[in-house]
Design a protein around this motif. Structure first.
Motif, PDB file in Angstrom:
ATOM      1  N   TRP A   5       0.840  -1.198   0.000  1.00 50.03           N
ATOM      2  CA  TRP A   5       0.000   0.000   0.000  1.00 50.03           C
ATOM      3  C   TRP A   5       0.878   1.252   0.000  1.00 50.03           C
ATOM      4  CZ3 TRP A   5      -0.414   3.743   3.940  1.00 50.03           C
ATOM      5  CH2 TRP A   5      -1.419   4.680   3.763  1.00 50.03           C
ATOM      6  N   ALA A   6       1.951   1.257   0.836  1.00 53.44           N
ATOM      7  CA  ALA A   6       2.839   2.413   0.903  1.00 53.44           C
ATOM      8  C   ALA A   6       3.575   2.621  -0.412  1.00 53.44           C
ATOM      9  CB  ALA A   6       3.841   2.244   2.042  1.00 53.44           C
ATOM     10  N   ARG A   7       3.943   1.536  -1.103  1.00 56.08           N
ATOM     11  CA  ARG A   7       4.631   1.664  -2.396  1.00 56.08           C
ATOM     12  C   ARG A   7       3.719   2.227  -3.472  1.00 56.08           C
ATOM     13  NH1 ARG A   7       7.397  -4.150  -2.191  1.00 56.08           N
ATOM     14  NH2 ARG A   7       9.000  -3.647  -0.682  1.00 56.08           N
ATOM     15  N   ASP A   8       2.429   1.914  -3.363  1.00 58.75           N
ATOM     16  CA  ASP A   8       1.469   2.376  -4.364  1.00 58.75           C
ATOM     17  C   ASP A   8       1.106   3.843  -4.206  1.00 58.75           C
ATOM     18  OD1 ASP A   8       1.490  -0.131  -5.424  1.00 58.75           O
ATOM     19  OD2 ASP A   8      -0.373  -0.788  -4.463  1.00 58.75           O
ATOM     20  N   LEU A   9       1.435   4.448  -3.076  1.00 59.57           N
ATOM     21  CA  LEU A   9       1.106   5.863  -2.864  1.00 59.57           C
ATOM     22  C   LEU A   9       2.033   6.743  -3.694  1.00 59.57           C
ATOM     23  CD1 LEU A   9       0.644   6.083   1.013  1.00 59.57           C
ATOM     24  CD2 LEU A   9      -1.140   6.297  -0.701  1.00 59.57           C
ATOM     25  N   ALA A  22       1.301  10.253   4.751  1.00 59.97           N
ATOM     26  CA  ALA A  22       1.152   9.057   5.578  1.00 59.97           C
ATOM     27  C   ALA A  22       2.202   9.043   6.696  1.00 59.97           C
ATOM     28  CB  ALA A  22       1.274   7.801   4.719  1.00 59.97           C
ATOM     29  N   ALA A  23       3.422   9.422   6.383  1.00 56.12           N
ATOM     30  CA  ALA A  23       4.476   9.457   7.393  1.00 56.12           C
ATOM     31  C   ALA A  23       4.170  10.504   8.461  1.00 56.12           C
ATOM     32  CB  ALA A  23       5.826   9.741   6.741  1.00 56.12           C
TER      33      ALA A  23
END
Length: 172
Positions: free
Chosen positions: A11-15, A23-24
């Protein structure tokens, strides 16, 4: 658990890059909020060390330290009195042979540590106090379980130790 971690990573890679930053920051804000909430729930103050008076009571015991029933009762009474009066208490076990000659240096250590009151419990510690006290009239001694005959030595019961420590705290 592994699957959940893999999904979160994907999910984080797709952002997009801006989404990763958001997100961070959101995660950082959540952690700070938890820390602040924990601080509010626990009173928010760091625990502080007890502030003692400038008085110290020291216990001289036999070789078994504070494990014998009578000595344990004396040590508990001294600790309770310390909490109530803020007089610092400590103990020293006269290890080795149970003789007055052997216990004498241990009593000398408590005198050198500048104890305002020296409490001795048991036969040998009580006898060594009886021998050493006359040459240290600037010190107060208390013996438990042994009779006292010197002007700076009092013989007390365990139940009276709190009053003795309270007197030390009051400067008596």
């Amino acid at each position: 658990m592994r699957v959940l971690l893999q999904r979160a990573t994907q999910w984080a890679r797709d952002l997009p890059p801006l989404g990763r930053v958001v997100a961070a920051l959101g995660g950082a804000v959540a952690v700070l909020a938890l820390i602040a909430l924990f601080g509010v729930l626990t009173g928010g103050e760091e625990p502080r060390a007890r502030q003692y008076l400038d008085s110290k009571a020291c216990l001289l015991t036999g070789a078994d330290g504070v494990t014998e029933p009578e000595t344990s009762a004396v040590w508990t009474a001294l600790q309770d009195a310390s909490v109530e009066t803020r007089v610092k208490v400590q103990y020293l076990a006269a290890t080795g042979p149970a003789t007055v000659a052997n216990a004498r240096p241990f009593l000398g250590t408590l005198i050198a540590l500048d104890c305002d009151l020296i409490v001795a419990v048991g036969d040998v510690p009580g006898r060594v106090v009886g021998e050493v006290a006359p040459s240290h009239l600037d010190r107060r001694f208390v013996v438990v379980g042994v009779a006292a005959s010197q002007p700076n030595v009092a013989s007390v019961a365990v139940g009276s130790l709190r009053e003795v420590i309270a007197g030390l705290a009051d400067g008596d």
